[in-house]
Scaffold this active site. Structure first.
Site, PDB file in Angstrom:
ATOM      1  CG  ASP A   1      -1.922   1.241   1.447  1.00 39.06           C
ATOM      2  OD1 ASP A   1      -2.161   1.471   0.199  1.00 39.06           O
ATOM      3  OD2 ASP A   1      -1.999   1.509   2.486  1.00 39.06           O
TER       4      ASP A   1
ATOM      5  CG  ASN B   1      -7.204   0.820   2.837  1.00 38.11           C
ATOM      6  OD1 ASN B   1      -6.683   0.479   3.680  1.00 38.11           O
ATOM      7  ND2 ASN B   1      -6.934   1.393   1.676  1.00 38.11           N
TER       8      ASN B   1
END
Length: 822
Positions: A142, A576
């Site tokens: 990420d 997420n």
């Protein structure tokens, strides 16, 4: 929740290969037993006819030549028990013990992975995957909070087609350095600095926005920042002392920006928001304005936007909306094309500077329209089934014909040491993919800033932000949009793949990088195109996926994990990233500012991305080397011990007679060879931690799985074969004419004890030969194991006189001895 995946049960690749080795050993055990059983059935009466077994009852059914099939079966079961030591049952216990100590004592207590500022050490949340860390070939990361600090600061903005903010980001500095330019940053003496706000432009500060050409737009912009959120204020209701609790750092930064622009949000109730607005009409005037919050349409990864319906004190109804530019632009009213175009250019400019962008929009609502819509909203909110879906559908009914106000640009600086860490990992042969929800320009420039992408790379960019795609999207036909985009993505993938293959055919071709956005990725992951996407991706040294959802992150990870059969690692810091972390072979969570969801779903937790170098190149590599040695050595020592018994079977007429005493067989793996292999699994290392990071190329041995291939197993099997032959035949041959102190010929117990001594001494000394580093613990464990054998046999000889002592070992006679246990 829609992006959630079932929690997987993870096992390391080495463990799965170990299972195959165990199955091979079972097959070897069956072959050995089959040979012995066939030999017993065939030779039970031919070679030993003088025993008259056909008329004797002493041998029992196992030695009755009249029923050779029964002899075969009974001998088969006898030999299975006899040769069962070939299966290293204690191996699993030893490995689990080694992995547990590696995790709790080495990884968790490594000061090189301890973050002093947050008092956060590394944490191994499982011990199953230690060696998997030494074989990782692909890392999926990420961006926000993982590569960056997740400390959001309001940096620039665009209002009514005008850019505000004079600061220079570290990405812009990096771009300037690459092009050989120098950037001088002019900081105003009146610039305001506080956590979450790093904005400098005298045109907006201290009420100066009233003199701008578009003061009404500025006012709506600031009110949107102050009203459209779910932030909770804490502490004193003064600008200096108040604190904001927000679901994300972005949201807190926007509210702090509104405060510094003179729209101070200071109180919230279930239905009201209170904003202290200064400089509304003239300098020095302050007004507390209550806004009634009628509806909150919350942000989620599908909507990518948040809206609030509020009622002004004068009764006016306004919907404020903020979100990603892609979703906001789809819902703007016709007209004002100039502002839309200019703002889009500003968004691209902000993205190129590495800033996170949001668009702000609003629209006034007619009371009748609102009341009609609100009834549908209440029904959807009270629904017990498909509540989230129904709320999203109702939101679509009102979130349209919006008026664009402007956009915000928030800076999130890179973490310390990220560029150096990525460079080190790339030298180790690891390919790094960045999966982010940011704009494509932002992601590319972050890639440049962290050394993932450089100017020498050939970039393949597959984007949905093209004129042809926009033209089709403006028509609004969803079926045509899907068909057209799939064809465009297919065409782009094919073109890029052909170009990539042409580069690989030349010796001096550049390294490749792929950049693809979420819309195109959705079609590229279609079963008809995913093979093409996989082939292109595997040929690239770096891949950046932008505007991706949490589910797409997991799908990309699974694509490489299952499609390419490569060992993958995912690293992230937020909720997420959970699906991506669970989808990879190894999941690493960063204990950052977005809660502990990623950490709780991970296999290992660290505080900073830069600690990944220590986790992989040091602990992962060491664990892989150590576990490989433990497994192959266990295989060697058990096979060597069992084969000496197997060779004796041929001399014992396939009768199933034990060569070794029961206690020897029971204590071989428990005492006489147990501790040294554990010491190797804990302390063996070929190079130090500093050299492992200085020469990361050493890590490629794990990626290629150099130390646990079938060729390596075959070499160890060859060692076992010839050493067991030497142990058995050398000892037995040298004992043919041997006599004890009483003048009697050596018995079976005497010969087997000598052979067992050779086995114990040799396998323990052999262990020292395979060690890369020998510590005092190696000497103590090996010397102690050998000494334990001699102490045991000294004591055991004095208290036990097994019948084997009375059996002659005259194997040199023509007929030989058939030894039948009574």
């Amino acid at each position: 929740m829609m992006n959630a995946m079932n929690v997987p049960s993870k096992r390391s690749t080495l463990e799965r290969k170990l299972d195959k080795l165990i199955l091979t050993l079972f097959a070897t055990l069956f072959v050995m037993c089959f040979i012995g059983a066939v030999g017993s059935a065939v030779f039970v009466n031919k070679k030993y006819f003088y025993l008259h077994l056909e008329s004797s009852e002493e041998g029992g059914a196992q030695f009755d030549p009249r029923n050779r099939f029964l002899v075969f079966l009974l001998t088969m079961f006898t030999l299975i028990t006899l040769y069962s030591t070939i299966i290293p049952i204690s191996l699993y216990v030893s490995i689990e013990m080694i992995k547990f100590i590696q995790s709790t004592q080495f990884i968790n207590k490594d000061l090189h992975m301890y973050h002093l500022e947050t008092n956060t050490p590394a944490l191994a949340r499982t011990s199953n995957l230690n060696e998997e860390l030494g074989q990782v070939e692909y890392i999926f990361s990420d961006k926000t909070g993982t590569l960056t600090r997740n400390l959001m600061e309001f940096f620039k903005c665009s209002i009514g087609g005008e850019v505000y903010g004079t600061g220079v980001t570290e990405i812009e500095r990096g771009i300037a350095e690459r092009s050989g330019k120098k950037i001088e940053e002019n900081i105003s003496s009146n610039a305001v600095r506080e956590k979450g706000f790093n904005f400098d432009d005298p045109r907006l500060m201290r009420g100066a926005w009233r003199n701008e050409p578009n003061p009404d737009n500025c006012k709506e912009f600031f009110r949107c920042l102050a009203i459209c959120h779910t932030v909770l204020p804490e502490g004193d209701e003064s600008p200096e002392k108040i604190k904001y609790q927000a679901a994300s750092p972005d949201e807190a930064a926007l509210v702090i920006a509104a405060k510094n622009f003179g729209f101070f949000f200071y109180r919230r109730t279930p239905t009201m928001i209170y904003v202290r607005e200064s400089h509304v009409e003239k300098m020095g005037k302050i007004q507390d304005v209550p806004y009634e919050i009628l509806n909150v349409l919350e942000f989620n990864s599908t909507r990518k936007r948040q809206s609030v319906v509020c009622r002004y004190p004068d009764g006016r109804l306004v919907l404020y909306c903020k979100g990603a530019d892609t979703v906001i632009y789809e819902r703007l009213a016709d007209g004002n094309n100039d502002i839309k175009k200019v703002t889009r250019e500003h968004l691209e400019q902000f993205g190129s500077s590495g800033l996170r962008t949001l668009c702000l929009a609003y629209k006034e609502l007619h009371p009748d329209v609102y009341e009609s819509w609100n009834e549908k909203f209440i029904q959807a909110k009270s629904s017990l089934r498909d509540r989230e879906r129904k709320l999203d559908e109702v939101a679509e009914l009102i979130e349209h014909d919006l008026i664009l106000i402007g956009s915000t640009a928030i800076e999130d600086k890179l973490q310390e040491g990220v560029p150096a860490c990525i460079e080190t990992l790339k030298r180790a042969g690891i390919k790094i993919w960045v999966l982010t929800g940011d704009k494509i320009e932002t992601a590319i420039n972050i890639g440049y800033a962290c050394n993932l992408i450089n100017n020498e790379m050939k970039q393949f960019i597959i984007s949905s932000e093209t004129d042809a795609i926009r033209e089709v999207e403006e028509r609004g036909d969803q079926i045509e949009i899907a068909r057209f985009m799939k064809e465009e993505v297919k065409k782009e993938l094919k073109s890029c793949l052909e170009e990539a293959q042409s580069y690989f055919s030349s010796l001096s071709g550049p390294k490749l990088a792929l950049v693809i956005d979420g819309k195109c990725l959705m079609y590229a992951l279609d079963p008809s195109l995913r093979v093409m996407l996989l082939n292109l991706s595997l040929n690239c040294h770096a891949v950046v996926c932008c505007r991706v959802s949490p589910l797409q992150k997991a799908q990309v990870t699974s694509l490489v994990k299952k499609g390419a059969q490569k060992i993958t690692l995912s690293i992230g810091d937020g909720a997420n990233d959970v699906s991506m972390i669970q989808a990879a072979h190894v999941g690493v969570g960063i204990s950052g500012l977005e809660g502990m969801q990623a950490v709780m779903a991970s296999d290992f937790a660290i505080a900073q991305f830069r600690y990944l170098a220590d986790l992989l190149l040091v602990h992962g590599r060491w664990s892989y080397l150590r576990i490989c040695k433990v497994v192959t050595y266990f295989f060697y020592k058990n096979l060597t011990f069992t084969l000496t018994q197997f060779w004796f079977t041929f001399q014992a007429g396939f009768s199933g007679q034990r060569f070794y005493d029961d206690w020897f067989q029971s204590l071989y793996n428990v005492i006489f060879t147990a501790l040294p292999v554990i010491i190797v699994g804990l302390f063996d290392k070929d190079v130090s931690a500093s050299l492992s990071k200085k020469y990361p190329e050493l890590y490629m041995e794990g990626i290629r799985n150099v130390f646990f291939k079938w060729r390596v197993v075959a070499i160890w099997a060859f060692f076992s074969l010839y050493q067991s032959l030497i142990f058995y035949y050398f000892v037995s041959s040298s004992s043919l004419s041997g006599k004890n102190s009483a003048g009697k010929t050596f018995g079976l117990w005497d010969v087997s004890t000598m052979a067992f001594t050779c086995v114990v001494v040799t396998v323990n000394l052999r262990l020292l030969m395979i060690c890369n580093s020998i510590t005092r613990w190696h000497y103590i464990s090996v010397g102690g194991s050998i000494l334990a054998w001699f102490i045991f046999i000294f004591l055991y000889s004095g208290i036990s006189t097994p019948y084997d002592r009375q059996v002659s070992f005259s194997l040199h006679s023509e007929a030989g001895n058939l030894i039948i246990p009574r």
